[in-house]
Scaffold this motif. Structure first.
Motif, short mmCIF file in Angstrom:
data_model
loop_
_atom_site.label_atom_id
_atom_site.label_comp_id
_atom_site.label_asym_id
_atom_site.label_seq_id
_atom_site.Cartn_x
_atom_site.Cartn_y
_atom_site.Cartn_z
N GLU A 13 34.12 79.97 75.77
CA GLU A 13 35.09 79.42 74.80
C GLU A 13 34.17 78.75 73.78
OE1 GLU A 13 38.27 79.95 74.32
OE2 GLU A 13 38.19 81.07 76.08
N ARG A 14 32.95 78.10 74.21
CA ARG A 14 32.05 77.59 73.15
C ARG A 14 31.35 78.93 72.19
NH1 ARG A 14 30.69 74.11 77.50
NH2 ARG A 14 28.71 75.54 77.86
N LEU A 15 30.92 79.63 72.96
CA LEU A 15 30.39 80.97 72.22
C LEU A 15 31.30 81.50 71.42
CD1 LEU A 15 28.06 82.57 75.13
CD2 LEU A 15 27.19 81.31 73.15
N LYS A 16 32.72 81.93 71.73
CA LYS A 16 33.47 82.29 70.90
C LYS A 16 33.96 81.39 69.72
CE LYS A 16 37.46 83.60 72.87
NZ LYS A 16 38.45 83.98 73.97
N LYS A 17 33.83 80.25 69.85
CA LYS A 17 34.15 79.24 68.72
C LYS A 17 33.00 79.42 67.66
CE LYS A 17 36.92 75.88 70.95
NZ LYS A 17 37.10 74.33 71.36
N ARG A 18 31.70 79.52 68.14
CA ARG A 18 30.39 79.47 67.32
C ARG A 18 30.41 81.16 66.51
NH1 ARG A 18 25.90 78.29 70.69
NH2 ARG A 18 27.04 76.90 72.21
N GLY A 19 30.95 82.05 67.35
CA GLY A 19 31.16 83.40 66.70
C GLY A 19 29.51 83.84 67.10
N SER A 20 28.76 83.38 68.10
CA SER A 20 27.82 83.66 68.62
C SER A 20 27.85 85.37 69.31
CB SER A 20 27.00 82.81 69.75
OG SER A 20 26.81 81.84 68.98
N LYS A 21 26.66 85.93 69.62
CA LYS A 21 26.69 87.07 70.23
C LYS A 21 27.19 86.79 71.63
CE LYS A 21 23.70 90.89 71.70
NZ LYS A 21 22.35 91.31 71.69
N ILE A 22 28.12 87.60 72.07
CA ILE A 22 28.63 87.54 73.65
C ILE A 22 28.15 88.34 74.54
CG2 ILE A 22 30.73 86.96 75.07
CD1 ILE A 22 31.79 85.53 72.40
N ASN A 23 27.44 87.97 75.64
CA ASN A 23 27.51 89.14 76.64
C ASN A 23 27.26 88.30 78.07
OD1 ASN A 23 24.54 88.53 77.00
ND2 ASN A 23 24.05 89.89 75.35
N ALA A 56 33.34 89.94 73.52
CA ALA A 56 32.57 90.47 72.70
C ALA A 56 32.99 91.45 71.78
CB ALA A 56 31.53 91.18 73.77
N GLU A 57 34.08 92.33 72.05
CA GLU A 57 34.64 93.15 71.35
C GLU A 57 35.27 92.56 70.05
OE1 GLU A 57 38.44 96.25 71.61
OE2 GLU A 57 36.87 96.15 73.34
N GLU A 58 35.88 91.46 70.49
CA GLU A 58 36.81 90.43 69.36
C GLU A 58 35.55 89.87 68.08
OE1 GLU A 58 38.70 86.21 69.12
OE2 GLU A 58 39.55 87.56 70.53
N ILE A 59 34.68 89.74 68.71
CA ILE A 59 33.46 88.90 67.88
C ILE A 59 32.80 90.28 67.15
CG2 ILE A 59 30.87 88.02 67.83
CD1 ILE A 59 33.13 86.21 68.32
#
Length: 125
Positions: A13-23, A56-59
């Motif tokens: 959730e924190r990574l999603k809020k930041r818009g960071s790369k997610i894996n 990751a797809e959303e970002i």
């Protein structure tokens, strides 16, 4: 849900809020664990991995939107520039035609104005 999984979901959730790369690795590191601690082979991580893939797809889609918009605006700019150039060309041609017609009118009216039989002189109104 175990405490470790809750930490992973909170990190996601924190990574999603930041818009960071997610894996899997970035979620693991954000959760305070080692890279590679989330393994696809473990059934306990199945739902977490699905959530990570969806995020990751959303970002990726959000990052692609500005690029698409920039491309669209660039194309619009080129199109508008072409329309402007065409309109300027038309205007120059019209000005040239006006200049030519004024020159012809001047040539016709430079001499004496002869009144035709039965005609009225309308220039004195």
């Amino acid at each position: 849900m175990s405490e470790a999984l809750e930490a992973y979901y909170a990190a996601l959730e924190r990574l999603k809020k930041r818009g960071s790369k997610i894996n899997n690795d970035t979620v693991a590191i954000e959760a305070g664990n080692k890279k590679g601690s989330i393994k696809r082979s473990r059934a306990v991580f199945e739902d977490l991995i699905k959530a990570i893939d969806a995020a990751a797809e959303e970002i990726a889609e959000k990052r692609a939107e500005p690029k698409a918009k920039i491309k669209q605006l660039t194309d619009d700019k080129k199109s508008l520039r072409q329309l402007l150039d065409e309109s300027i060309e038309r205007e120059i041609n019209l000005l040239d035609e006006i200049y030519t017609l004024k020159a012809q009118l001047e040539a016709y009216t430079a001499g004496k104005i002869v009144q035709l039989k039965g005609g009225r002189d309308t220039s004195r109104q």
